[in-house]
Design a protein around this motif. Structure first.
Motif, short mmCIF file in Angstrom:
data_model
loop_
_atom_site.label_atom_id
_atom_site.label_comp_id
_atom_site.label_asym_id
_atom_site.label_seq_id
_atom_site.Cartn_x
_atom_site.Cartn_y
_atom_site.Cartn_z
N ALA A 1 73.68 18.11 27.09
CA ALA A 1 72.22 18.05 27.10
C ALA A 1 71.67 18.76 28.33
N GLY A 2 70.63 19.57 28.13
CA GLY A 2 69.99 20.29 29.22
C GLY A 2 70.71 21.55 29.66
N ARG A 3 71.77 21.93 28.93
CA ARG A 3 72.55 23.10 29.33
C ARG A 3 72.74 24.11 28.20
N ILE A 4 71.95 23.97 27.14
CA ILE A 4 71.96 24.94 26.04
C ILE A 4 70.62 25.67 26.05
N TRP A 5 70.68 27.01 26.06
CA TRP A 5 69.49 27.85 26.20
C TRP A 5 69.45 28.87 25.06
N ARG A 6 68.26 29.16 24.60
CA ARG A 6 68.08 30.01 23.42
C ARG A 6 67.18 31.19 23.76
N ASP B 1 74.21 25.75 33.41
CA ASP B 1 73.71 24.55 34.09
C ASP B 1 72.22 24.66 34.40
N ALA B 2 71.73 25.88 34.56
CA ALA B 2 70.31 26.09 34.84
C ALA B 2 69.80 27.24 33.98
N CYS B 3 68.49 27.34 33.85
CA CYS B 3 67.90 28.40 33.04
C CYS B 3 68.29 29.77 33.57
N PRO B 4 68.90 30.62 32.72
CA PRO B 4 69.35 31.94 33.21
C PRO B 4 68.23 32.80 33.76
N ASP B 5 67.08 32.79 33.09
CA ASP B 5 65.88 33.48 33.58
C ASP B 5 64.72 33.04 32.68
N PRO B 6 63.49 33.38 33.03
CA PRO B 6 62.33 32.83 32.29
C PRO B 6 62.29 33.20 30.81
N ARG B 7 63.05 34.17 30.37
CA ARG B 7 63.02 34.54 28.95
C ARG B 7 63.76 33.54 28.07
N TRP B 8 64.57 32.69 28.69
CA TRP B 8 65.36 31.71 27.93
C TRP B 8 64.61 30.39 27.85
N VAL B 9 64.75 29.70 26.69
CA VAL B 9 64.09 28.40 26.52
C VAL B 9 65.16 27.35 26.25
N PRO B 10 64.97 26.12 26.75
CA PRO B 10 65.94 25.07 26.49
C PRO B 10 65.86 24.60 25.04
#
Length: 308
Positions: A225-230, A264-273
């Protein structure tokens, strides 16, 4: 009655190591065994079903030593393999009557009651007089589970039961499995993540003969949880993303790649959790990743998979 598998290993004569120190505890209820084709699922199922001996390890079913008491285990076992033969010119009730006799139901009136009840349970009563050679894939699978249920087994193994079924037959078959999995041990071996997500309160993932994760679906989902980004991107961006991120899945939506990564953290602002699902866990684990709070030792050379 619980199934205990401890340190099971099996290497075939051609050198393929199908099982590598497999250990699992499987209580009554539905248990999902996930893994890609060739992962070792069928080898494990055949070993539990007493169809082959392992090189090392033990299996117990309650107080029974499965590897030393094959006849006793088979009286408690219902097994639906990935491929099974039926007599195409015989009717469903004749086929089921034959297998019920093989299961030890030799008294004709009692066997007739069992056959009638099983055909009702698997929704084949109206087709009882039809030759099974004309059955659809789903009808054959339902007849197969009726055969597996003959003799009132305590342990049921079903190997890739929904592969090739159309959506309506798949849901009918899954509902049937859920119904029979209340008080028995039912092992569902599959590479279809949705089957496990919809049915199984406990699960394991096996890859290259090793258990790489075991736990409850809710438990393993909490671990990512909190570590998958789309992110949706162009095909040109995809290769660069694979080089710099832990890509766990790629789907095409309207022809454009939609990518899930683990970080573990957002790769960059283009990615959404995104809220993780069991498919994210599956692909992340097969890629060699670990899950907080779940047991299992990932294989260092496990392949990364993508769903498209």
């Amino acid at each position: 009655m619980q199934l205990e598998i401890r340190h099971l290993s099996k290497t075939y004569p051609n050198g393929v190591r199908a099982l590598d120190d497999v250990s699992l505890s499987i209580p009554p209820g539905m248990f999902g065994l996930l893994g890609p084709n060739g992962a070792g699922k069928s080898s494990l199922m055949r070993t539990i079903a007493t169809l082959q001996q392992p090189d090392t390890g033990t299996i117990t079913l309650g107080d029974l030593d499965v590897l030393k008491s094959a006849d006793a285990v088979r009286r408690l076992l219902g097994y639906l393999p990935q491929e099974f033969g039926l007599y195409p010119n015989l009717s469903a009730e004749m086929v089921l009557d034959h297998f019920a006799t093989l299961k030890g139901l030799t008294e004709s009136k009692a066997r007739r009651r069992v056959v009638d009840a099983l055909l009702e349970q698997v929704n084949l009563a109206d087709a009882r007089k039809k030759a099974v050679g004309g059955f659809s894939g789903g009808m054959k699978q339902r007849l197969g589970i009726a055969i597996a249920l003959a003799g009132d087994p305590r342990l049921i193994i079903v190997d890739e039961p929904t592969a090739g079924l159309d959506p309506s037959e798949r849901y009918r078959f899954l509902n049937l499995l859920a119904e029979i999995g209340q008080e028995r041990i039912v092992i569902l071996s599959t590479h279809i993540v949705d089957d496990v997500r919809e049915l199984c309160p406990r699960m394991a993932i096996i890859n290259r003969g090793r258990v790489v994760l075991a736990g409850e679906p809710t438990q393993v989902l909490a671990g990512v949880a909190g570590r998958i980004w789309r992110r949706e991107m162009s095909r040109d961006e995809l290769e660069a993303t694979r080089a710099t991120h832990e890509v766990i899945s790629v789907r095409l939506v309207a022809g454009r790649p939609v990518v899930h990564v683990f970080a573990d953290a957002c790769p960059d602002p283009r990615w959404v959790p995104v809220d993780p699902d069991l498919e994210d866990v599956y692909f992340h684990t097969l890629a060699g990743g670990t899950i907080d709070g779940a047991s299992g030792s990932p294989s260092a050379d496990a392949p990364a998979l993508q769903s498209v």
